[in-house]
Design a protein around this motif. Structure first.
Motif, PDB file in Angstrom:
ATOM      1  N   PRO A  99      -4.099   9.627  -3.250  1.00  8.83           N
ATOM      2  CA  PRO A  99      -3.012   9.347  -2.314  1.00  8.83           C
ATOM      3  C   PRO A  99      -1.754   8.893  -3.042  1.00  8.83           C
ATOM      4  CG  PRO A  99      -4.599   7.564  -2.296  1.00  8.83           C
ATOM      5  CD  PRO A  99      -5.169   8.634  -3.183  1.00  8.83           C
ATOM      6  N   SER A 100      -0.602   9.175  -2.425  1.00  7.69           N
ATOM      7  CA  SER A 100       0.647   8.624  -2.947  1.00  7.69           C
ATOM      8  C   SER A 100       0.880   7.288  -2.232  1.00  7.69           C
ATOM      9  CB  SER A 100       1.802   9.591  -2.678  1.00  7.69           C
ATOM     10  OG  SER A 100       2.013   9.713  -1.291  1.00  7.69           O
ATOM     11  N   ASP A 101       1.928   6.601  -2.559  1.00  7.65           N
ATOM     12  CA  ASP A 101       2.193   5.291  -1.953  1.00  7.65           C
ATOM     13  C   ASP A 101       2.268   5.384  -0.429  1.00  7.65           C
ATOM     14  OD1 ASP A 101       2.262   3.869  -4.291  1.00  7.65           O
ATOM     15  OD2 ASP A 101       4.387   4.226  -4.638  1.00  7.65           O
ATOM     16  N   THR A 102       2.837   6.462   0.069  1.00  9.73           N
ATOM     17  CA  THR A 102       3.039   6.555   1.515  1.00  9.73           C
ATOM     18  C   THR A 102       1.746   6.854   2.268  1.00  9.73           C
ATOM     19  OG1 THR A 102       3.583   8.887   1.285  1.00  9.73           O
ATOM     20  CG2 THR A 102       5.413   7.321   1.222  1.00  9.73           C
ATOM     21  N   GLU A 103       0.699   7.278   1.583  1.00  5.69           N
ATOM     22  CA  GLU A 103      -0.540   7.644   2.264  1.00  5.69           C
ATOM     23  C   GLU A 103      -1.528   6.495   2.380  1.00  5.69           C
ATOM     24  OE1 GLU A 103      -1.726  10.901  -0.197  1.00  5.69           O
ATOM     25  OE2 GLU A 103      -0.781  12.366   1.094  1.00  5.69           O
ATOM     26  N   SER A 129      -4.114  -6.131  -5.584  1.00  9.84           N
ATOM     27  CA  SER A 129      -2.950  -5.736  -6.393  1.00  9.84           C
ATOM     28  C   SER A 129      -3.317  -4.524  -7.242  1.00  9.84           C
ATOM     29  CB  SER A 129      -2.507  -6.898  -7.281  1.00  9.84           C
ATOM     30  OG  SER A 129      -3.571  -7.301  -8.120  1.00  9.84           O
ATOM     31  N   GLU A 130      -2.355  -3.630  -7.389  1.00 12.98           N
ATOM     32  CA  GLU A 130      -2.579  -2.416  -8.149  1.00 12.98           C
ATOM     33  C   GLU A 130      -2.733  -2.736  -9.631  1.00 12.98           C
ATOM     34  OE1 GLU A 130       0.780   0.094  -7.365  1.00 12.98           O
ATOM     35  OE2 GLU A 130      -0.205   1.033  -5.643  1.00 12.98           O
ATOM     36  N   TYR A 136      -3.825   6.987 -14.107  1.00 11.87           N
ATOM     37  CA  TYR A 136      -3.844   6.711 -12.676  1.00 11.87           C
ATOM     38  C   TYR A 136      -3.609   5.230 -12.419  1.00 11.87           C
ATOM     39  CZ  TYR A 136      -8.595   5.123 -13.692  1.00 11.87           C
ATOM     40  OH  TYR A 136      -9.680   4.467 -14.215  1.00 11.87           O
ATOM     41  N   ILE A 137      -3.325   4.936 -11.161  1.00 11.53           N
ATOM     42  CA  ILE A 137      -3.155   3.554 -10.719  1.00 11.53           C
ATOM     43  C   ILE A 137      -4.254   3.278  -9.703  1.00 11.53           C
ATOM     44  CG2 ILE A 137      -1.646   1.951  -9.502  1.00 11.53           C
ATOM     45  CD1 ILE A 137       0.716   3.458 -10.752  1.00 11.53           C
ATOM     46  N   GLU A 138      -4.925   2.169  -9.884  1.00 19.88           N
ATOM     47  CA  GLU A 138      -6.074   1.807  -9.060  1.00 19.88           C
ATOM     48  C   GLU A 138      -5.655   0.749  -8.042  1.00 19.88           C
ATOM     49  OE1 GLU A 138     -10.162   1.192 -10.991  1.00 19.88           O
ATOM     50  OE2 GLU A 138      -9.385  -0.822 -10.694  1.00 19.88           O
ATOM     51  N   LEU A 139      -6.019   0.970  -6.783  1.00 22.47           N
ATOM     52  CA  LEU A 139      -5.705   0.021  -5.711  1.00 22.47           C
ATOM     53  C   LEU A 139      -7.011  -0.434  -5.067  1.00 22.47           C
ATOM     54  CD1 LEU A 139      -3.685  -1.411  -3.795  1.00 22.47           C
ATOM     55  CD2 LEU A 139      -3.795   0.645  -2.368  1.00 22.47           C
ATOM     56  N   PRO A 140      -7.397  -1.700  -5.269  1.00 28.28           N
ATOM     57  CA  PRO A 140      -8.620  -2.186  -4.634  1.00 28.28           C
ATOM     58  C   PRO A 140      -8.354  -2.644  -3.190  1.00 28.28           C
ATOM     59  CG  PRO A 140      -7.782  -3.829  -6.161  1.00 28.28           C
ATOM     60  CD  PRO A 140      -6.857  -2.655  -6.232  1.00 28.28           C
ATOM     61  N   LYS A 189     -12.100   1.218  -3.810  1.00 27.52           N
ATOM     62  CA  LYS A 189     -10.988   1.456  -4.730  1.00 27.52           C
ATOM     63  C   LYS A 189     -10.480   2.868  -4.497  1.00 27.52           C
ATOM     64  CE  LYS A 189     -12.459  -1.719  -8.332  1.00 27.52           C
ATOM     65  NZ  LYS A 189     -12.834  -1.887  -9.745  1.00 27.52           N
ATOM     66  N   THR A 190      -9.182   2.963  -4.320  1.00 21.49           N
ATOM     67  CA  THR A 190      -8.548   4.269  -4.215  1.00 21.49           C
ATOM     68  C   THR A 190      -7.580   4.412  -5.374  1.00 21.49           C
ATOM     69  OG1 THR A 190      -7.374   5.784  -2.764  1.00 21.49           O
ATOM     70  CG2 THR A 190      -6.651   3.496  -2.717  1.00 21.49           C
ATOM     71  N   TYR A 191      -7.196   5.624  -5.661  1.00 24.56           N
ATOM     72  CA  TYR A 191      -6.444   5.914  -6.865  1.00 24.56           C
ATOM     73  C   TYR A 191      -5.256   6.809  -6.532  1.00 24.56           C
ATOM     74  CZ  TYR A 191     -11.025   4.534  -8.517  1.00 24.56           C
ATOM     75  OH  TYR A 191     -12.199   3.851  -8.712  1.00 24.56           O
ATOM     76  N   ARG A 192      -4.208   6.636  -7.306  1.00 30.60           N
ATOM     77  CA  ARG A 192      -3.079   7.563  -7.206  1.00 30.60           C
ATOM     78  C   ARG A 192      -2.633   7.892  -8.625  1.00 30.60           C
ATOM     79  NH1 ARG A 192       2.018   5.146  -7.805  1.00 30.60           N
ATOM     80  NH2 ARG A 192       1.987   2.880  -7.664  1.00 30.60           N
ATOM     81  N   TYR A 193      -2.022   9.054  -8.741  1.00 34.38           N
ATOM     82  CA  TYR A 193      -1.589   9.539 -10.036  1.00 34.38           C
ATOM     83  C   TYR A 193      -0.478   8.659 -10.578  1.00 34.38           C
ATOM     84  CZ  TYR A 193      -0.149  12.818 -13.654  1.00 34.38           C
ATOM     85  OH  TYR A 193       0.163  13.409 -14.838  1.00 34.38           O
ATOM     86  N   ASN A 194      -0.543   8.338 -11.851  1.00 35.17           N
ATOM     87  CA  ASN A 194       0.480   7.520 -12.490  1.00 35.17           C
ATOM     88  C   ASN A 194       1.604   8.446 -12.948  1.00 35.17           C
ATOM     89  OD1 ASN A 194       1.958   5.628 -13.831  1.00 35.17           O
ATOM     90  ND2 ASN A 194       0.283   4.867 -15.116  1.00 35.17           N
ATOM     91  N   ASP A 195       2.675   8.505 -12.166  1.00 31.75           N
ATOM     92  CA  ASP A 195       3.789   9.413 -12.458  1.00 31.75           C
ATOM     93  C   ASP A 195       4.476   9.066 -13.766  1.00 31.75           C
ATOM     94  OD1 ASP A 195       3.371  10.814 -10.130  1.00 31.75           O
ATOM     95  OD2 ASP A 195       4.661   9.501  -8.952  1.00 31.75           O
ATOM     96  N   GLN A 196       4.448   7.795 -14.149  1.00 32.49           N
ATOM     97  CA  GLN A 196       5.153   7.379 -15.356  1.00 32.49           C
ATOM     98  C   GLN A 196       4.478   7.936 -16.596  1.00 32.49           C
ATOM     99  OE1 GLN A 196       5.280   3.152 -15.007  1.00 32.49           O
ATOM    100  NE2 GLN A 196       6.881   3.196 -13.457  1.00 32.49           N
ATOM    101  N   GLU A 197       3.171   8.205 -16.521  1.00 33.68           N
ATOM    102  CA  GLU A 197       2.485   8.778 -17.678  1.00 33.68           C
ATOM    103  C   GLU A 197       2.834  10.244 -17.807  1.00 33.68           C
ATOM    104  OE1 GLU A 197       0.620   7.328 -20.069  1.00 33.68           O
ATOM    105  OE2 GLU A 197       1.138   5.430 -19.143  1.00 33.68           O
TER     106      GLU A 197
END
Length: 197
Positions: A99-103, A129-130, A136-140, A189-197
């Motif tokens: 998911p992206s931030d908006t999802e 907290s992410e 990727y970025i992990e969001l618990p 835990k859900t994950y989103r792609y780390n755009d900065q990488e």
């Protein structure tokens, strides 16, 4: 001709007339000369060449292995390209599951709907907290639900079937008044792609 006659004939040799020497003496002289010549040719002419030949033969086996490896890769190049395309499409499909931030609100809604349809009562859902990883970025998400044993199983199964990647960790189940009164604390835990990488 025995040994004594051979030694006597060596003592009586006329160096001025080699042609008159007995045949065994001539054969012996030829054998000694051949051995000495062979020794000299080997030491002064062939030994370095033989060492170089051994080195080149050692290199040849290494080069042959490299050749076989590259020939195998070249023969399978089309298969590797096809496999690479499949991996890229699979990677793209997995990225779409992140998911992206908006999802994230939609994901929370899906989790809530899954739990309610399983017959669970939600006590709390809290976003953690992410934390950034390499790609990727992990969001618990801390979840606490209450319900029966089968409802908890249906909830876990439903969350694993969501179209987005959600993993479940660190669950704890406490019993209440009866077997149908269980409280489960779990971290999704859900994950989103780390755009900065």
């Amino acid at each position: 001709m025995d040994a004594r006659e051979f030694v006597d004939s060596l003592n009586n040799l006329d160096p001025e007339n080699i042609g008159s020497w007995p045949v065994p003496v001539k054969a012996f002289i030829w054998a000694v000369a051949a051995i000495v010549c062979g020794f000299l040719v080997y030491n002064f002419m062939l030994s370095e060449s033989l060492v170089r030949l051994g080195d080149e033969q050692g290199k040849e086996s290494g080069l042959m292995q490299d050749y076989e490896k590259k020939a195998f890769q070249a023969a399978n190049l089309e298969r590797y390209k096809k496999q690479m395309e499949e991996m890229e499409s699979t990677f793209g499909a997995l990225l779409r599951q992140l998911p992206s931030d908006t999802e994230v609100p939609g994901l929370l809604e899906d989790i809530s709907h899954t739990g309610l349809s399983a017959g669970l009562e939600f006590k709390s859902i809290q976003l953690g907290s992410e934390s950034a990883r390499e790609f990727y970025i992990e969001l618990p998400i801390s979840i606490e639900v209450r319900g029966g044993y089968h409802a908890l199983g249906a909830f876990v199964s439903g969350v694993s079937a969501l179209p987005r990647i959600v993993t479940l960790h660190d669950f704890e189940i406490k019993t209440g008044q009866s077997m149908n009164d269980l409280t489960m604390s779990i971290t999704a835990k859900t994950y989103r792609y780390n755009d900065q990488e």
